[in-house]
Design a protein around this motif. Structure first.
Motif, PDB file in Angstrom:
ATOM      1  N   ALA A  39       0.850  -1.187   0.000  1.00  0.00           N
ATOM      2  CA  ALA A  39       0.000   0.000   0.000  1.00  0.00           C
ATOM      3  C   ALA A  39       0.888   1.240   0.000  1.00  0.00           C
ATOM      4  O   ALA A  39       2.051   1.174   0.416  1.00  0.00           O
ATOM      5  N   PRO A  40       0.376   2.383  -0.436  1.00  0.00           N
ATOM      6  CA  PRO A  40       1.175   3.615  -0.466  1.00  0.00           C
ATOM      7  C   PRO A  40       1.771   3.939   0.894  1.00  0.00           C
ATOM      8  O   PRO A  40       1.066   3.925   1.906  1.00  0.00           O
ATOM      9  N   GLY A  41       3.067   4.165   0.928  1.00  0.00           N
ATOM     10  CA  GLY A  41       3.745   4.519   2.163  1.00  0.00           C
ATOM     11  C   GLY A  41       4.043   3.366   3.092  1.00  0.00           C
ATOM     12  O   GLY A  41       4.552   3.584   4.198  1.00  0.00           O
ATOM     13  N   THR A  90      -6.787  -2.675   0.389  1.00  0.00           N
ATOM     14  CA  THR A  90      -6.427  -1.910  -0.797  1.00  0.00           C
ATOM     15  C   THR A  90      -4.903  -1.801  -0.928  1.00  0.00           C
ATOM     16  O   THR A  90      -4.220  -1.364   0.001  1.00  0.00           O
ATOM     17  N   ALA A  91      -4.391  -2.230  -2.066  1.00  0.00           N
ATOM     18  CA  ALA A  91      -2.944  -2.236  -2.302  1.00  0.00           C
ATOM     19  C   ALA A  91      -2.677  -2.743  -3.718  1.00  0.00           C
ATOM     20  O   ALA A  91      -3.594  -3.210  -4.400  1.00  0.00           O
ATOM     21  N   VAL A  92      -1.424  -2.654  -4.117  1.00  0.00           N
ATOM     22  CA  VAL A  92      -0.981  -3.346  -5.320  1.00  0.00           C
ATOM     23  C   VAL A  92      -0.517  -4.734  -4.879  1.00  0.00           C
ATOM     24  O   VAL A  92       0.288  -4.856  -3.946  1.00  0.00           O
ATOM     25  N   TYR A  93      -1.036  -5.741  -5.537  1.00  0.00           N
ATOM     26  CA  TYR A  93      -0.714  -7.119  -5.194  1.00  0.00           C
ATOM     27  C   TYR A  93       0.271  -7.686  -6.217  1.00  0.00           C
ATOM     28  O   TYR A  93       0.067  -7.539  -7.427  1.00  0.00           O
TER      29      TYR A  93
END
Length: 123
Positions: A39-41, A90-93
């Protein structure tokens, strides 16, 4: 080894998504498989991992009981079934592969990575 992830998207909280990752290349480099997310950060974390024949799995505490990792060695594909999704998922997987036969959960231990697929869970 090349990994191609797919299946991400936008879903409402409580919904489901199924991620797939198709691998191509030398079979012995695709023993340990895993799904990570970032996830961002935040740092990249392992959410699920599976050993070479699928009889051993690992899940992060945050996804236990909601996510299921599986593999089909005939198709050189690993899956991540995600149920009861939460906004914090929510994230890039990313999918990852390594030649080790056991469970591998550290991102630094993986040699091969897919391109990432975005999962967004709305509240």
């Amino acid at each position: 080894v090349q990994l191609q992830a797919s299946g991400g998207g936008l879903v409402q909280a409580g919904g489901s998504l199924r991620l797939s990752c198709a691998a191509s290349g030398r079979r012995f480099n695709m023993n340990a498989l895993a799904w990570f997310r970032q996830a961002p950060g935040k740092e990249r974390e392992c959410v699920a991992a599976i050993n070479w024949n699928g009889d051993s799995t690992y899940y992060a505490d945050s996804v236990k009981g909601r996510f299921t990792i599986s593999r089909d060695n005939r198709k050189n594909t690993v899956y991540l079934q995600m149920d009861k999704l939460k906004p914090e998922d929510t994230a890039v997987y990313y999918c990852a592969a390594d030649a080790r036969v056991g469970i591998v959960v550290l991102p630094t231990d993986y040699d091969y990575w897919g391109q990432g697929t975005q999962v967004t869970v709305s509240s």
